[in-house]
Design an enzyme around this catalytic site. Sequence first.
Site: not given
Length: 331
Positions: A136, A140, A191, A244, A248, A254-256, A279, A281
């Site tokens: 969802g 973090a 996603k 999600d 994201t 958002s890391r991505n 990371v 992903e």
Amino acid sequence: MDILNITVLGDGAWGTALARLAVANTHKVTMWGHDKAYLDEMVKRRENFKFLPGVPLSPMLSFENDMVKAVNEADIIISAIPTIYMRSSLEGKKGIIPSSAGIISVTKGIEQNTLMRPTEIIRELLGHDNIGVLAGPSHAEEVARDYPTMVVVGADNDDLSAKVQKALMSPMFRIYTGSDPKGMEIAGALKNVMALTVGACEAMNLGDNLIAGLLTRGLAEMVRLGTALGANPDTFYGLGGFGDLIVTCFSQHSRNRRFGYEAMKTNSHKFALESHDYVAEGYFTSKSALDLANKLGVEMPIVEQVNKVFYEAKDPQKAIIELMSRKAKTE
């Protein structure tokens, strides 16, 4: 509320945020990490200073470098190991999980080469079947600071879903139960690939219209692949799918999205990968997703172009033109 033994596998930001939730709900919580020196430093600082800086950790949270000891008495195990490290972390650990324990995966991704989802890797390496998925819109950084958040937990065993819901739910962390863990897992992996696209488009100043269009068609690709794998298409419009996907693709956390942006700005995905501890992903999943789509005969033109840009050094402008110039179709 019954006090449970909860073990979190993985010492990244998301695992830490969930460990804090469990501690706040008065459970006995142990966090496992592969790097003993880093765990020892977290004990001293009471902070996950690398992955979740500025968030204090309760003295009631325990740390353990030995996985066997960490899971020995667990009632619930939360697996938060990144997909690319999961196999190396779990190999040789078959049979260590108590038969009465349930495992909840919060990892997003599809393993390269094997094309396995995290729960499939867990099932193969640990020999355990009582597994579910929690997903969802839940960065973090916000969960750890008690921002209101809604997620969904799904497992083949409804008792496990209910157990996790009861154990982790709080006034600031609302948990729904679902019945399609496979769909949630597929959506959670894909996603991240779409978030790479958003970050790249932002870096290239291509406008909001294109981003909205790519996300809409990207969601269609997610549904196509998920359906081909036996998932319920409705799952992709719920918290574990659409919810999600939104967070994201548009969140500052958002890391991505950040990876896609930095890769375009620096013209180097290697720099984007190596300049942070986290990371991304989506970078690894994009290749796995395309391999899986090709294997199943599923059309995923956006994922295909993401692969060509990040793995074959295709000019991103040409990738966009190719997407826009495809044969006219109905929606």
